[in-house]
Scaffold this motif. Structure first.
Motif, PDB file in Angstrom:
ATOM      1  N   GLU A  31       0.605  -1.118  -0.012  1.00 49.45           N
ATOM      2  CA  GLU A  31       0.022   0.145   0.117  1.00 49.45           C
ATOM      3  C   GLU A  31       0.806   1.314  -0.029  1.00 49.45           C
ATOM      4  O   GLU A  31       0.441   2.291  -0.122  1.00 49.45           O
ATOM      5  N   ARG A  32       2.164   1.152   0.330  1.00 47.38           N
ATOM      6  CA  ARG A  32       3.001   2.169   0.198  1.00 47.38           C
ATOM      7  C   ARG A  32       3.819   2.206  -0.979  1.00 47.38           C
ATOM      8  O   ARG A  32       4.451   1.342  -1.408  1.00 47.38           O
ATOM      9  N   SER A  33       3.739   3.535  -1.782  1.00 44.92           N
ATOM     10  CA  SER A  33       4.901   3.365  -2.983  1.00 44.92           C
ATOM     11  C   SER A  33       6.067   4.040  -2.354  1.00 44.92           C
ATOM     12  O   SER A  33       6.091   5.060  -1.741  1.00 44.92           O
ATOM     13  N   GLY A  34       7.008   3.489  -3.097  1.00 45.90           N
ATOM     14  CA  GLY A  34       8.226   3.817  -2.657  1.00 45.90           C
ATOM     15  C   GLY A  34       8.948   3.525  -1.207  1.00 45.90           C
ATOM     16  O   GLY A  34       8.663   2.470  -0.806  1.00 45.90           O
ATOM     17  N   ARG A  35       9.558   4.646  -0.577  1.00 45.01           N
ATOM     18  CA  ARG A  35      10.062   4.403   0.642  1.00 45.01           C
ATOM     19  C   ARG A  35       9.078   3.843   1.798  1.00 45.01           C
ATOM     20  O   ARG A  35       7.854   4.386   1.823  1.00 45.01           O
ATOM     21  N   LEU A  36       9.391   2.918   2.563  1.00 48.51           N
ATOM     22  CA  LEU A  36       8.492   2.336   3.567  1.00 48.51           C
ATOM     23  C   LEU A  36       8.466   3.425   4.733  1.00 48.51           C
ATOM     24  O   LEU A  36       7.174   3.535   5.177  1.00 48.51           O
ATOM     25  N   GLY A  37       9.262   4.087   5.119  1.00 49.11           N
ATOM     26  CA  GLY A  37       9.227   4.758   6.199  1.00 49.11           C
ATOM     27  C   GLY A  37       9.713   4.250   7.525  1.00 49.11           C
ATOM     28  O   GLY A  37      10.296   3.060   7.705  1.00 49.11           O
ATOM     29  N   ARG A  38       9.031   4.870   8.712  1.00 45.47           N
ATOM     30  CA  ARG A  38       9.539   4.333  10.070  1.00 45.47           C
ATOM     31  C   ARG A  38       8.482   3.577  10.630  1.00 45.47           C
ATOM     32  O   ARG A  38       7.165   3.968  10.554  1.00 45.47           O
ATOM     33  N   ALA A  39       8.822   2.530  11.391  1.00 49.23           N
ATOM     34  CA  ALA A  39       7.943   1.568  12.017  1.00 49.23           C
ATOM     35  C   ALA A  39       8.008   1.590  13.264  1.00 49.23           C
ATOM     36  O   ALA A  39       9.278   1.524  14.030  1.00 49.23           O
ATOM     37  N   LEU A  40       7.094   1.282  14.361  1.00 51.87           N
ATOM     38  CA  LEU A  40       7.427   1.360  15.850  1.00 51.87           C
ATOM     39  C   LEU A  40       6.608   0.024  16.357  1.00 51.87           C
ATOM     40  O   LEU A  40       5.446  -0.226  16.112  1.00 51.87           O
ATOM     41  N   ASP A  41       7.518  -0.883  16.699  1.00 51.50           N
ATOM     42  CA  ASP A  41       7.148  -2.275  17.435  1.00 51.50           C
ATOM     43  C   ASP A  41       6.938  -2.081  18.684  1.00 51.50           C
ATOM     44  O   ASP A  41       7.876  -1.964  19.555  1.00 51.50           O
ATOM     45  N   LEU A  42       5.373  -2.078  19.220  1.00 54.73           N
ATOM     46  CA  LEU A  42       5.020  -1.892  20.600  1.00 54.73           C
ATOM     47  C   LEU A  42       5.263  -3.113  21.397  1.00 54.73           C
ATOM     48  O   LEU A  42       4.537  -3.960  21.132  1.00 54.73           O
ATOM     49  N   GLY A  43       5.886  -3.123  22.634  1.00 53.80           N
ATOM     50  CA  GLY A  43       6.131  -4.255  23.285  1.00 53.80           C
ATOM     51  C   GLY A  43       6.842  -5.347  22.511  1.00 53.80           C
ATOM     52  O   GLY A  43       6.510  -6.608  22.283  1.00 53.80           O
ATOM     53  N   CYS A  44       8.143  -4.857  21.997  1.00 54.66           N
ATOM     54  CA  CYS A  44       8.834  -5.573  20.901  1.00 54.66           C
ATOM     55  C   CYS A  44       9.405  -6.944  21.506  1.00 54.66           C
ATOM     56  O   CYS A  44       9.889  -7.786  20.800  1.00 54.66           O
ATOM     57  N   GLY A  45       9.532  -7.057  22.825  1.00 56.16           N
ATOM     58  CA  GLY A  45      10.247  -8.203  23.470  1.00 56.16           C
ATOM     59  C   GLY A  45      11.649  -8.567  23.170  1.00 56.16           C
ATOM     60  O   GLY A  45      12.420  -7.268  23.111  1.00 56.16           O
ATOM     61  N   ARG A  46      12.117  -9.655  22.518  1.00 58.39           N
ATOM     62  CA  ARG A  46      13.549  -9.661  22.126  1.00 58.39           C
ATOM     63  C   ARG A  46      13.716  -9.415  20.778  1.00 58.39           C
ATOM     64  O   ARG A  46      14.691  -9.728  20.025  1.00 58.39           O
ATOM     65  N   GLY A  47      12.655  -8.781  20.080  1.00 59.38           N
ATOM     66  CA  GLY A  47      12.982  -7.873  18.908  1.00 59.38           C
ATOM     67  C   GLY A  47      12.836  -8.719  17.583  1.00 59.38           C
ATOM     68  O   GLY A  47      13.073  -8.692  16.628  1.00 59.38           O
ATOM     69  N   LEU A  48      11.713 -10.060  17.597  1.00 56.10           N
ATOM     70  CA  LEU A  48      11.865 -10.844  16.497  1.00 56.10           C
ATOM     71  C   LEU A  48      11.011 -10.152  15.588  1.00 56.10           C
ATOM     72  O   LEU A  48      11.604 -10.190  14.235  1.00 56.10           O
ATOM     73  N   TYR A  49      10.172  -9.402  15.590  1.00 56.65           N
ATOM     74  CA  TYR A  49       9.478  -8.749  14.451  1.00 56.65           C
ATOM     75  C   TYR A  49      10.003  -7.442  14.059  1.00 56.65           C
ATOM     76  O   TYR A  49      10.018  -7.077  13.070  1.00 56.65           O
ATOM     77  N   THR A  50      10.470  -6.800  15.195  1.00 54.86           N
ATOM     78  CA  THR A  50      11.198  -5.608  14.883  1.00 54.86           C
ATOM     79  C   THR A  50      12.505  -5.938  13.824  1.00 54.86           C
ATOM     80  O   THR A  50      12.402  -5.026  12.741  1.00 54.86           O
ATOM     81  N   ALA A  51      13.299  -6.931  14.104  1.00 55.36           N
ATOM     82  CA  ALA A  51      14.430  -7.374  12.913  1.00 55.36           C
ATOM     83  C   ALA A  51      13.689  -7.706  11.665  1.00 55.36           C
ATOM     84  O   ALA A  51      14.042  -7.304  10.785  1.00 55.36           O
ATOM     85  N   GLU A  52      12.328  -8.216  11.847  1.00 54.16           N
ATOM     86  CA  GLU A  52      11.909  -8.675  10.589  1.00 54.16           C
ATOM     87  C   GLU A  52      11.403  -7.409   9.655  1.00 54.16           C
ATOM     88  O   GLU A  52      11.733  -7.215   8.433  1.00 54.16           O
ATOM     89  N   LEU A  53      10.870  -6.392  10.481  1.00 53.44           N
ATOM     90  CA  LEU A  53      10.417  -5.235   9.894  1.00 53.44           C
ATOM     91  C   LEU A  53      11.657  -4.515   9.277  1.00 53.44           C
ATOM     92  O   LEU A  53      11.791  -4.025   8.192  1.00 53.44           O
ATOM     93  N   ALA A  54      12.810  -4.384  10.048  1.00 56.97           N
ATOM     94  CA  ALA A  54      13.941  -3.808   9.494  1.00 56.97           C
ATOM     95  C   ALA A  54      14.816  -4.402   8.419  1.00 56.97           C
ATOM     96  O   ALA A  54      15.096  -3.841   7.276  1.00 56.97           O
ATOM     97  N   ARG A  55      14.405  -6.140   8.387  1.00 56.48           N
ATOM     98  CA  ARG A  55      14.842  -6.702   7.168  1.00 56.48           C
ATOM     99  C   ARG A  55      14.054  -6.192   6.069  1.00 56.48           C
ATOM    100  O   ARG A  55      14.343  -6.139   4.806  1.00 56.48           O
ATOM    101  N   ARG A  56      12.668  -6.099   6.107  1.00 54.02           N
ATOM    102  CA  ARG A  56      11.838  -5.774   4.990  1.00 54.02           C
ATOM    103  C   ARG A  56      12.262  -4.426   4.460  1.00 54.02           C
ATOM    104  O   ARG A  56      11.539  -3.911   3.487  1.00 54.02           O
ATOM    105  N   GLY A  57      12.957  -3.492   5.262  1.00 50.29           N
ATOM    106  CA  GLY A  57      13.215  -2.222   4.652  1.00 50.29           C
ATOM    107  C   GLY A  57      12.383  -0.912   5.518  1.00 50.29           C
ATOM    108  O   GLY A  57      12.587   0.213   5.077  1.00 50.29           O
ATOM    109  N   TRP A  58      11.880  -1.339   6.691  1.00 47.73           N
ATOM    110  CA  TRP A  58      11.471  -0.268   7.655  1.00 47.73           C
ATOM    111  C   TRP A  58      12.320   0.277   8.490  1.00 47.73           C
ATOM    112  O   TRP A  58      13.454  -0.446   8.943  1.00 47.73           O
ATOM    113  N   GLN A  59      12.495   1.585   8.769  1.00 46.16           N
ATOM    114  CA  GLN A  59      13.306   2.208   9.690  1.00 46.16           C
ATOM    115  C   GLN A  59      12.708   1.866  10.927  1.00 46.16           C
ATOM    116  O   GLN A  59      11.658   2.302  11.211  1.00 46.16           O
TER     117      GLN A  59
END
Ligand SMILES: C[S@@+](CC[C@H](N)C(=O)[O-])C[C@H]1O[C@@H](n2cnc3c(N)ncnc32)[C@H](O)[C@@H]1O
Length: 202
Positions: free
Chosen positions: A36-64
């Motif tokens: 749904e986003r054209s071009g740059r994905l932008g910034r994402a906030l992982d709330l209650g990220c724990g040990r960062g499993l999904y934070t890392a996945e979002l970063a791998r996908r190109g989110w800051q």
């Protein structure tokens, strides 16, 4: 109230087993955010990220990506396994450090919001709204309310919507339960997708 610090300390983290089992069902939901986003994905906030499993996945996908959690040991572990594009903070999502966070285009909450009472849910809603770009989206995975609510947490669709009055509830759909284990597998978990209303629609 769930003692997450203790759970991380003793290594009892069933949500991480779920993250591995449910990866194939979570991926299309993240793909949708990106499509749904054209071009740059932008910034994402992982709330209650724990040990960062999904934070890392979002970063791998190109989110800051920024991950925030109030258990310091979980955040330290997330930092140790860190990936480029992911940053981690110790902090309380019911009292987000709005001034230091900047703004975000996407928010992810997997298993954190469901544990809060009404006052805490409203506080999360206010904080997230304060750091959301117009049109930002929020994806929440939460157990439904059950007789085990005091132990496991859980929210209804109405409670999710009430916490985010400045957001449109775009969809709610049943989440996969494989890998959750009993009794969590009996909580009818759901995905909620919300969009921050922009200035024109307010
Ligand atoms: C069920 S775990 C899910 C962790 C992570 N999202 C995952 O799926 O791997 C819930 C997380 O929310 C965090 N949490 C609970 N209340 C919080 C609060 N008030 N502020 C920040 N983090 C919180 C816990 O420490 C825990 O890491």
């Amino acid at each position: 109230m769930t003692n997450y610090a203790w759970m991380y300390r003793v290594g009892f983290t069933p949500w991480e087993r779920y993250a591995r089992t449910a990866a194939a069902s979570v991926a299309p939901l993240l793909d949708r955010e990106e499509r749904e986003r054209s071009g740059r994905l932008g910034r994402a906030l992982d709330l209650g990220c724990g040990r960062g499993l999904y934070t890392a996945e979002l970063a791998r996908r190109g989110w800051q990506t920024v991950g925030i959690d109030y258990v310091p040991a979980a955040v330290e572990a997330a930092r140790r396994h860190g990936v480029n594009g992911a940053r981690f903070l110790v902090g309380d999502v019911t009292d987000l450090p709005v001034a230091e966070l900047g703004t975000f285009d996407f928010f992810l909450d997997i298993g954190c919001f469901q544990g809060f009472n009404v006052t805490q849910r409203q506080a999360v809603g206010r904080g997230v709204s304060a750091v959301a770009e117009p049109g930002a989206t929020l994806l929440i995975l939460a157990f439904g309310p059950t007789r085990l609510q005091s132990l496991l947490g859980g929210v209804s669709p109405g409670e999710v919507a009430a916490a985010f009055p400045d957001w449109e509830l775009l969809s709610t759909e049943a989440a996969a339960t494989a890998g959750l284990g009993w009794p969590m597998s009996r909580t009818s978990p759901r995905w909620y997708r919300l969009r921050r209303r922009g200035p024109l629609s307010e």
